[in-house]
Design a protein around this motif. Sequence first.
Motif, PDB file in Angstrom:
ATOM      1  N   ASN A 307       0.822  -1.216   0.000  1.00  0.00           N
ATOM      2  CA  ASN A 307       0.000   0.000   0.000  1.00  0.00           C
ATOM      3  C   ASN A 307       0.861   1.272   0.000  1.00  0.00           C
ATOM      4  O   ASN A 307       0.357   2.382   0.192  1.00  0.00           O
ATOM      5  CB  ASN A 307      -0.950   0.013   1.204  1.00  0.00           C
ATOM      6  N   ILE A 308       2.160   1.100  -0.208  1.00  0.00           N
ATOM      7  CA  ILE A 308       3.132   2.193  -0.341  1.00  0.00           C
ATOM      8  C   ILE A 308       3.085   3.151   0.855  1.00  0.00           C
ATOM      9  O   ILE A 308       3.242   4.354   0.707  1.00  0.00           O
ATOM     10  CB  ILE A 308       2.920   2.975  -1.657  1.00  0.00           C
ATOM     11  N   SER A 309       2.918   2.599   2.043  1.00  0.00           N
ATOM     12  CA  SER A 309       2.934   3.438   3.241  1.00  0.00           C
ATOM     13  C   SER A 309       4.307   3.453   3.904  1.00  0.00           C
ATOM     14  O   SER A 309       4.601   4.330   4.707  1.00  0.00           O
ATOM     15  CB  SER A 309       1.895   2.940   4.247  1.00  0.00           C
ATOM     16  N   MET A 310       5.142   2.467   3.570  1.00  0.00           N
ATOM     17  CA  MET A 310       6.473   2.356   4.154  1.00  0.00           C
ATOM     18  C   MET A 310       7.450   1.868   3.080  1.00  0.00           C
ATOM     19  O   MET A 310       7.037   1.345   2.042  1.00  0.00           O
ATOM     20  CB  MET A 310       6.476   1.367   5.330  1.00  0.00           C
ATOM     21  N   GLY A 311       8.735   2.026   3.346  1.00  0.00           N
ATOM     22  CA  GLY A 311       9.744   1.542   2.421  1.00  0.00           C
ATOM     23  C   GLY A 311      11.126   1.659   3.023  1.00  0.00           C
ATOM     24  O   GLY A 311      11.316   2.285   4.061  1.00  0.00           O
ATOM     25  N   GLY A 312      12.109   1.031   2.366  1.00  0.00           N
ATOM     26  CA  GLY A 312      13.474   1.083   2.864  1.00  0.00           C
ATOM     27  C   GLY A 312      14.404   0.226   2.030  1.00  0.00           C
ATOM     28  O   GLY A 312      14.150  -0.022   0.849  1.00  0.00           O
ATOM     29  N   SER A 313      15.479  -0.254   2.653  1.00  0.00           N
ATOM     30  CA  SER A 313      16.500  -1.043   1.978  1.00  0.00           C
ATOM     31  C   SER A 313      16.585  -2.430   2.599  1.00  0.00           C
ATOM     32  O   SER A 313      16.209  -2.626   3.756  1.00  0.00           O
ATOM     33  CB  SER A 313      17.869  -0.367   2.095  1.00  0.00           C
ATOM     34  N   TYR A 314      17.110  -3.393   1.823  1.00  0.00           N
ATOM     35  CA  TYR A 314      17.299  -4.732   2.377  1.00  0.00           C
ATOM     36  C   TYR A 314      18.574  -5.357   1.841  1.00  0.00           C
ATOM     37  O   TYR A 314      19.101  -4.979   0.794  1.00  0.00           O
ATOM     38  CB  TYR A 314      16.095  -5.638   2.091  1.00  0.00           C
ATOM     39  N   LEU A 315      19.069  -6.329   2.580  1.00  0.00           N
ATOM     40  CA  LEU A 315      20.224  -7.139   2.209  1.00  0.00           C
ATOM     41  C   LEU A 315      19.880  -8.576   2.545  1.00  0.00           C
ATOM     42  O   LEU A 315      19.426  -8.869   3.658  1.00  0.00           O
ATOM     43  CB  LEU A 315      21.460  -6.694   2.985  1.00  0.00           C
ATOM     44  N   SER A 316      20.073  -9.488   1.579  1.00  0.00           N
ATOM     45  CA  SER A 316      19.712 -10.881   1.828  1.00  0.00           C
ATOM     46  C   SER A 316      20.755 -11.824   1.257  1.00  0.00           C
ATOM     47  O   SER A 316      21.560 -11.465   0.393  1.00  0.00           O
ATOM     48  CB  SER A 316      18.340 -11.199   1.220  1.00  0.00           C
ATOM     49  N   TYR A 317      20.710 -13.058   1.777  1.00  0.00           N
ATOM     50  CA  TYR A 317      21.552 -14.133   1.276  1.00  0.00           C
ATOM     51  C   TYR A 317      20.690 -15.371   1.095  1.00  0.00           C
ATOM     52  O   TYR A 317      19.875 -15.701   1.968  1.00  0.00           O
ATOM     53  CB  TYR A 317      22.688 -14.451   2.255  1.00  0.00           C
ATOM     54  N   ILE A 318      20.856 -16.038  -0.039  1.00  0.00           N
ATOM     55  CA  ILE A 318      20.223 -17.330  -0.237  1.00  0.00           C
ATOM     56  C   ILE A 318      21.330 -18.364  -0.207  1.00  0.00           C
ATOM     57  O   ILE A 318      22.300 -18.285  -0.962  1.00  0.00           O
ATOM     58  CB  ILE A 318      19.393 -17.390  -1.541  1.00  0.00           C
ATOM     59  N   MET A 319      21.233 -19.309   0.731  1.00  0.00           N
ATOM     60  CA  MET A 319      22.284 -20.286   0.965  1.00  0.00           C
ATOM     61  C   MET A 319      21.766 -21.689   0.678  1.00  0.00           C
ATOM     62  O   MET A 319      20.637 -22.026   1.042  1.00  0.00           O
ATOM     63  CB  MET A 319      22.779 -20.205   2.416  1.00  0.00           C
ATOM     64  N   VAL A 320      22.607 -22.488   0.052  1.00  0.00           N
ATOM     65  CA  VAL A 320      22.242 -23.861  -0.283  1.00  0.00           C
ATOM     66  C   VAL A 320      23.089 -24.820   0.537  1.00  0.00           C
ATOM     67  O   VAL A 320      24.326 -24.734   0.529  1.00  0.00           O
ATOM     68  CB  VAL A 320      22.452 -24.145  -1.783  1.00  0.00           C
ATOM     69  N   ASP A 321      22.438 -25.715   1.267  1.00  0.00           N
ATOM     70  CA  ASP A 321      23.119 -26.808   1.962  1.00  0.00           C
ATOM     71  C   ASP A 321      22.721 -28.094   1.247  1.00  0.00           C
ATOM     72  O   ASP A 321      21.661 -28.663   1.501  1.00  0.00           O
ATOM     73  CB  ASP A 321      22.713 -26.854   3.436  1.00  0.00           C
ATOM     74  N   GLN A 322      23.565 -28.531   0.338  1.00  0.00           N
ATOM     75  CA  GLN A 322      23.226 -29.695  -0.474  1.00  0.00           C
ATOM     76  C   GLN A 322      23.181 -30.978   0.346  1.00  0.00           C
ATOM     77  O   GLN A 322      22.408 -31.890   0.029  1.00  0.00           O
ATOM     78  CB  GLN A 322      24.220 -29.830  -1.631  1.00  0.00           C
ATOM     79  N   LYS A 323      23.999 -31.084   1.381  1.00  0.00           N
ATOM     80  CA  LYS A 323      23.985 -32.288   2.216  1.00  0.00           C
ATOM     81  C   LYS A 323      22.634 -32.473   2.894  1.00  0.00           C
ATOM     82  O   LYS A 323      22.130 -33.594   3.002  1.00  0.00           O
ATOM     83  CB  LYS A 323      25.088 -32.206   3.271  1.00  0.00           C
ATOM     84  N   LYS A 324      22.054 -31.380   3.351  1.00  0.00           N
ATOM     85  CA  LYS A 324      20.748 -31.445   4.007  1.00  0.00           C
ATOM     86  C   LYS A 324      19.602 -31.329   3.011  1.00  0.00           C
ATOM     87  O   LYS A 324      18.446 -31.544   3.369  1.00  0.00           O
ATOM     88  CB  LYS A 324      20.640 -30.326   5.054  1.00  0.00           C
ATOM     89  N   GLY A 325      19.934 -30.950   1.758  1.00  0.00           N
ATOM     90  CA  GLY A 325      18.886 -30.769   0.760  1.00  0.00           C
ATOM     91  C   GLY A 325      17.996 -29.586   1.080  1.00  0.00           C
ATOM     92  O   GLY A 325      16.784 -29.615   0.795  1.00  0.00           O
ATOM     93  N   LYS A 326      18.596 -28.537   1.654  1.00  0.00           N
ATOM     94  CA  LYS A 326      17.820 -27.379   2.087  1.00  0.00           C
ATOM     95  C   LYS A 326      18.336 -26.093   1.445  1.00  0.00           C
ATOM     96  O   LYS A 326      19.523 -25.956   1.150  1.00  0.00           O
ATOM     97  CB  LYS A 326      17.879 -27.230   3.609  1.00  0.00           C
TER      98      LYS A 326
END
Length: 365
Positions: A307-326
Amino acid sequence: MKTFSSLLITLVLGIVLTSCNSDGSTADSAKPKARGNIGEIILVIDSVKWAGPVGDELKEIFESDIPGMLRSEAKFKVNTVDPRAMTRILKMSTNLIYVTTFDDKGSASQTINAQFSKESKEKAMNDSNMYSLRIEDEYAIGQEVLYLFGNTEDQLIANLKKNGGRLQNLFEVRERGRLEKILLARKNSAAAFEAKKNLGIEINVPASYQVAKSEDDFLWVRQITPSANRADISLFFYETDYTSEEQTFPANILALRDSITRQHIFGDPEDPTSYVISEKQIPPAFRNMVINDNFTTEMRGSWKTNNISMGGSYLSYIMVDQKKGKLYYIEGFVFYPNEIHRDALREIETILLNTNVSWSEDQGA
């Protein structure tokens, strides 16, 4: 980052630098503690050099914009100082960079050049790859002093272009280390418990953060006491099955983010239309890396509520653990209207990079 000595051409044997102690003592016990804000660099350079091509290259390294943001924000806060104006207080700065070329006859550059021996200048004259010297605790305890030099401006510029990313990374890693000691001196054990129980990961979150929402595959923690001098920072952690490399493609990472925030993150919990979405006006910036032997993609961008009432910045990481399949998506986002987000994003980065998605019960708490 691998030891910085592999990138710098060491001149320790050939360089003579002035002691910082007024009494001539070199004992560390006689030195004061370094002082300076996180992310701040004191750059000692002739003003003419700073205004020219050398300065342009230094700005590209240390004052380039943080990627993915709607507003322009430099990666570091750089304060330039004329070499002739250096005081004892300025010499105690935590991050100190001296820049000069040996062919510069101006009095400002000559002030820096006087700290080099004749032998060291001759070594640089015979090796165009010599351009830098790193010294820890030269004038104060806990200090990083970096000398950047060349026989000519063209030579120095060429080396800065070649090694700019590594120079930048030196201070990024150093500042994260400094911040980590402050942030994680006191940790939130409740958040760590929820992360292990519901997601099977190990997180290190400062005590100032509190658990806002915890489910089987999702955890949201938030620093709930923002002020005029403190950003509103949220962190969330999400787990799903890893089924295909395509899950790590940028478009799919962005789609995953929006699906998580649409379900879990609201600007106003009482308003279902206030869910968080990714800002598409400026595309997010992606970078691949390996963290704790896990393939990881970093994403930096901007967010807003639907609803465009708030906003800002973000930083993210997507991590792969193949041993756990996650596959794990971890993010920190900032709400701090009309203020600089750089410090908050560095805080987020420091916390998230302390996440261990490969944690298991046999590793212990």
